[in-house]
Design a protein around this motif. Structure first.
Motif, PDB file in Angstrom:
ATOM      1  N   VAL A  46       0.744  -1.155   0.210  1.00 31.70           N
ATOM      2  CA  VAL A  46       0.120   0.076  -0.022  1.00 31.70           C
ATOM      3  C   VAL A  46       0.959   1.498   0.019  1.00 31.70           C
ATOM      4  CG1 VAL A  46      -0.358   0.431   2.639  1.00 31.70           C
ATOM      5  CG2 VAL A  46      -2.241   1.018   1.006  1.00 31.70           C
ATOM      6  N   GLY A  54      -1.227   2.926  -3.477  1.00 32.17           N
ATOM      7  CA  GLY A  54      -1.855   4.011  -2.240  1.00 32.17           C
ATOM      8  C   GLY A  54      -3.088   4.561  -3.005  1.00 32.17           C
ATOM      9  N   ARG A  55      -2.842   5.220  -4.097  1.00 36.59           N
ATOM     10  CA  ARG A  55      -3.962   5.915  -4.817  1.00 36.59           C
ATOM     11  C   ARG A  55      -5.057   5.319  -5.105  1.00 36.59           C
ATOM     12  NH1 ARG A  55      -6.957   8.314  -6.994  1.00 36.59           N
ATOM     13  NH2 ARG A  55      -7.414   9.843  -8.585  1.00 36.59           N
ATOM     14  N   ALA A  75      -5.839   2.257  -3.516  1.00 38.35           N
ATOM     15  CA  ALA A  75      -6.730   1.890  -2.183  1.00 38.35           C
ATOM     16  C   ALA A  75      -7.470   2.906  -1.849  1.00 38.35           C
ATOM     17  CB  ALA A  75      -5.541   1.610  -1.312  1.00 38.35           C
ATOM     18  N   ALA A  76      -6.986   4.302  -1.880  1.00 37.74           N
ATOM     19  CA  ALA A  76      -7.904   5.498  -1.544  1.00 37.74           C
ATOM     20  C   ALA A  76      -9.130   5.562  -2.199  1.00 37.74           C
ATOM     21  CB  ALA A  76      -7.070   6.603  -1.467  1.00 37.74           C
ATOM     22  N   ILE A  93     -11.505   2.680  -1.355  1.00 38.48           N
ATOM     23  CA  ILE A  93     -12.268   2.838   0.128  1.00 38.48           C
ATOM     24  C   ILE A  93     -13.133   4.014  -0.097  1.00 38.48           C
ATOM     25  CG2 ILE A  93     -11.659   3.983   2.429  1.00 38.48           C
ATOM     26  CD1 ILE A  93      -8.997   2.604   2.397  1.00 38.48           C
ATOM     27  N   ALA A  94     -12.777   4.868  -0.902  1.00 42.41           N
ATOM     28  CA  ALA A  94     -13.883   6.181  -1.047  1.00 42.41           C
ATOM     29  C   ALA A  94     -15.102   5.655  -1.764  1.00 42.41           C
ATOM     30  CB  ALA A  94     -13.198   7.250  -1.875  1.00 42.41           C
ATOM     31  N   VAL A 138      -4.986   7.313   2.789  1.00 36.41           N
ATOM     32  CA  VAL A 138      -3.960   6.397   2.582  1.00 36.41           C
ATOM     33  C   VAL A 138      -2.738   6.571   1.300  1.00 36.41           C
ATOM     34  CG1 VAL A 138      -5.077   4.526   1.279  1.00 36.41           C
ATOM     35  CG2 VAL A 138      -3.332   3.708   2.977  1.00 36.41           C
ATOM     36  N   ASP A 139      -3.453   7.333   0.700  1.00 38.76           N
ATOM     37  CA  ASP A 139      -2.739   7.824  -0.747  1.00 38.76           C
ATOM     38  C   ASP A 139      -1.718   9.021  -0.401  1.00 38.76           C
ATOM     39  OD1 ASP A 139      -4.815   9.512  -0.546  1.00 38.76           O
ATOM     40  OD2 ASP A 139      -4.948   9.773  -2.717  1.00 38.76           O
ATOM     41  N   SER A 140      -1.164   8.790   0.813  1.00 38.61           N
ATOM     42  CA  SER A 140      -0.086  10.053   0.831  1.00 38.61           C
ATOM     43  C   SER A 140       0.990   9.252   1.008  1.00 38.61           C
ATOM     44  CB  SER A 140      -0.399  10.958   2.062  1.00 38.61           C
ATOM     45  OG  SER A 140      -0.158  10.613   3.169  1.00 38.61           O
ATOM     46  N   GLY A 185       0.947   6.062   3.821  1.00 40.14           N
ATOM     47  CA  GLY A 185       0.925   5.061   3.040  1.00 40.14           C
ATOM     48  C   GLY A 185       1.976   4.039   3.638  1.00 40.14           C
ATOM     49  N   ALA A 204       0.812   2.940   6.994  1.00 41.85           N
ATOM     50  CA  ALA A 204      -0.155   1.696   6.975  1.00 41.85           C
ATOM     51  C   ALA A 204       0.657   0.311   6.538  1.00 41.85           C
ATOM     52  CB  ALA A 204      -1.303   2.086   5.946  1.00 41.85           C
ATOM     53  N   ALA A 205       1.666   0.507   5.789  1.00 42.28           N
ATOM     54  CA  ALA A 205       2.329  -0.485   5.032  1.00 42.28           C
ATOM     55  C   ALA A 205       3.052  -1.053   6.393  1.00 42.28           C
ATOM     56  CB  ALA A 205       3.212  -0.297   4.134  1.00 42.28           C
ATOM     57  N   ILE A 216       0.416  -2.664   8.933  1.00 47.75           N
ATOM     58  CA  ILE A 216      -0.079  -4.103   8.341  1.00 47.75           C
ATOM     59  C   ILE A 216       1.223  -5.175   8.348  1.00 47.75           C
ATOM     60  CG2 ILE A 216      -0.761  -5.281   6.162  1.00 47.75           C
ATOM     61  CD1 ILE A 216      -1.968  -2.775   5.287  1.00 47.75           C
ATOM     62  N   ILE A 247      -8.657  -0.541   6.955  1.00 49.12           N
ATOM     63  CA  ILE A 247      -8.010   1.119   7.039  1.00 49.12           C
ATOM     64  C   ILE A 247      -9.357   1.764   7.099  1.00 49.12           C
ATOM     65  CG2 ILE A 247      -7.195   2.881   5.954  1.00 49.12           C
ATOM     66  CD1 ILE A 247      -4.839   0.748   5.153  1.00 49.12           C
ATOM     67  N   GLN A 303     -10.446   5.706   6.286  1.00 41.53           N
ATOM     68  CA  GLN A 303     -10.081   6.920   5.803  1.00 41.53           C
ATOM     69  C   GLN A 303     -10.736   8.289   6.642  1.00 41.53           C
ATOM     70  OE1 GLN A 303      -7.390   7.194   2.157  1.00 41.53           O
ATOM     71  NE2 GLN A 303      -9.625   6.843   1.342  1.00 41.53           N
ATOM     72  N   TYR A 320     -10.066  11.241   6.382  1.00 36.18           N
ATOM     73  CA  TYR A 320      -9.921  12.797   5.875  1.00 36.18           C
ATOM     74  C   TYR A 320      -9.520  13.741   6.655  1.00 36.18           C
ATOM     75  CZ  TYR A 320     -12.174   9.851   2.253  1.00 36.18           C
ATOM     76  OH  TYR A 320     -12.254   8.740   1.565  1.00 36.18           O
TER      77      TYR A 320
END
Lengths: 337, 337
Positions: free
Chosen positions: A69, A75-76, A78-79, A82-83, B69-71, B75, B78-79, B82, B94, B96, B98
């Motif tokens: 991730v 990562g992008r 997964a986000a 999730i969204a 998670v996409d930063s 990211g 989180a990895a 996990i 996970i 999110q 925001y």
DNA sequence: TTGTAAGCGTTATCAT
DNA sequence: ATGATAACGCTTACAA
């Protein structure tokens, strides 16, 4: 910890009524609802999700199996997933497979154990020979390149077309010796092979020779490998004026490796990536790439999965969705048109 | 779908024996085990995880609530979490948030509903006034800056110390007018305020003036905002020769913004980040930063959580863990020493 | 509108 | 070594 029975007793009603209040069923009088709510607060009641799941046969969670991730691309993705899952009341549990076939199969097994209502599986380690594991008796959506025509839904990128367009973009910008940086290309249907096909098509169309020397191989799709590969290209004296990289992550490494070797981008060499990860627009030079529309892919993967989770009648036929793409011209190929 | 009872019937044993086989209990004869295994295969039996969870009172899943998670930073985190949870047989779901306070509280509520065995919560929206929600009746580990001294375990970075060191690094490399780029700094205990404190301490120690003009504010910790801010600094004619950015993500934006404005790094301005995300070493110029030891933080967060999940006796006292840090000198401040 | 009864599929306990 | 029984806490019928 208080159970529904405890609340029912405290409120002087039956457990059923408590359940109805919690789930917002309409047939509850305002007075009872109030009583129940107060009892719940008093006892600090919490529903037991496991009990509810068992009873309902649903968990409200979908699995997402990706190599890792902490890469800009996954990562992008997964986000976005999730969204897309959230408004449908679904949570997402992430399994990291590290691109290992066995871990991917394990994620499938866990999902079939009804740990998840369904699974979105990014196949990297599994290949066409593993199609047997993909049965339609449990909701699964494959996200990726390795398995086509299986018995399950599939969301993919237009790899060949987009790679062809990316390579043509480099040619339009004046490149004549375009290198391709990827993993091993073989018989199998994987990202490297598909994108290589697009690359070859473009060269062919332009009437350019296919020099095997221009195809450079990585041992991993990482920045470190991209950098190593780029340095290697320069040091080995390869004659090239453009590089098409199999992913943006690799391209970030290539940009770094070219800088190490003292090569200027885009003046001496132009560089193209694939994925349009968030970072790409902020690199120096900013990275030209292909935007495969992550959000639509994520939305589609979730909606295909939900269709199976919630299906009442017959099983829908397996569906294949291929996203649209856009070539994004940035500084690494000389800037926007 | 076959249940344990079905398997038991097919194998001519009791459900209990099937359960024992599945869970590898030692007191099962080889002959019965074989019979059961065959029946399981024949019926394509799958344990029902929901039923097991209900019976055991555990779900085998922990929640991880992070802004997104996409930063690169979350990211990476989180990895690591996990990876730390996996060998303990725990999966990670996970959420999110925001950076929204309500979403963070919601994650807490879900966890208390025993959807998760415990929760690792990165508090960004919540503040000290929300301590009341953090009760010790459910395993929770706070990861981040906003809440200190609450009744739950806490894993944090050495923000002040590390920021002081980062700023001193810029001063050692010859900077005299160091800007600080962050969110609003106020009374609250947040990343911006803590790192600002370290920055101020360093300037003070070096006997340099504290020019309020040098403190620049972002509306978000994003690359886009970092870039905007950097362009703004140059265009407004600010006199500066160094920038300490509140995170690497912001620093990536700042590098881009300085490039847009035609400022050379590190010759004219030196840039320092915070986090040491994977990308930082591959940027051009590579980004000097502070490595807060993500893996140790993740490992510690998980082990603190597991300690509470598996505790049998009295509740352990809340613990506070602060990671070690290392200043990483790269090209953006003139290269390694 | 509210309550009763049954059962979702598993495992802990206690017998045998 | 194996089995009978009884929960775990909730919700779907159905009944009142």
């Amino acid at each position: 910890m208080a159970t529904m029975q405890d609340v029912a007793r405290a409120a002087g009603v039956s457990a059923m009524t408590v359940s109805n209040v919690i789930n917002g069923h309409p047939k509850v009088s305002e007075a009872t609802r109030e009583k129940v709510l107060q009892a719940m607060a008093r006892l600090d009641y919490r529903v037991n999700v496991s009990a509810r799941n068992l009873r309902k046969g649903r968990t409200g969670t979908i699995g997402l199996a990706v190599p890792e991730v902490d890469s800009p691309y996954y990562g992008r993705l997964a986000a976005a997933i999730i969204a897309a899952a959230a408004p449908r009341g679904l949570r997402v549990a992430i399994e990291q497979t590290y691109a290992l076939r066995d871990s991917e199969l394990e994620a499938l097994a866990l999902s079939r154990n009804r740990l998840y209502d369904g699974l979105i599986l990014s196949t990297v380690g599994m290949g066409p020979q593993d199609t047997e594991w993909l049965t339609m008796d449990h909701p699964v959506v494959i996200l990726g390149e390795r398995i086509f025509g299986g018995p399950v839904d599939h969301v993919a990128m237009p790899n060949v077309e987009a790679s062809r367009a990316a390579t043509l973009h480099l040619l339009e910008r004046g490149c004549r010796r375009v290198a391709f940086v990827s993993g091993t290309v073989g018989e199998e249907v994987d990202v490297s092979s598909l994108r290589h096909t697009g690359y070859r098509q473009a060269l062919e169309e332009a009437g350019l020779p296919q020099d095997p020397e221009l195809h450079r191989r990585l041992t991993a799709f990482s920045m470190a490998e991209g950098a190593r590969c780029a340095r290697d290209m320069v040091e080995s004296g390869l004659d090239f004026d453009g590089v098409f990289c199999v992913t943006d992550t690799v391209a970030m490494g290539v940009l770094r490796g070219l800088a190490d070797a003292g090569v200027r981008v885009p003046e001496q060499v132009k560089v193209m990536g694939f994925d349009d990860v968030p970072e790409s627009g902020f690199l120096v030079p900013s990275l030209s790439t292909v935007d495969p529309d992550h959000d639509t892919m994520a939305e589609r993967a979730v909606s295909l999965l939900v269709r199976r989770i919630e299906r009442t009648g017959a099983r829908p036929e397996p569906e294949e969705f291929v996203s649209r793409f856009t070539v994004v011209a940035r500084e690494s190929t000389g800037g926007p048109a």
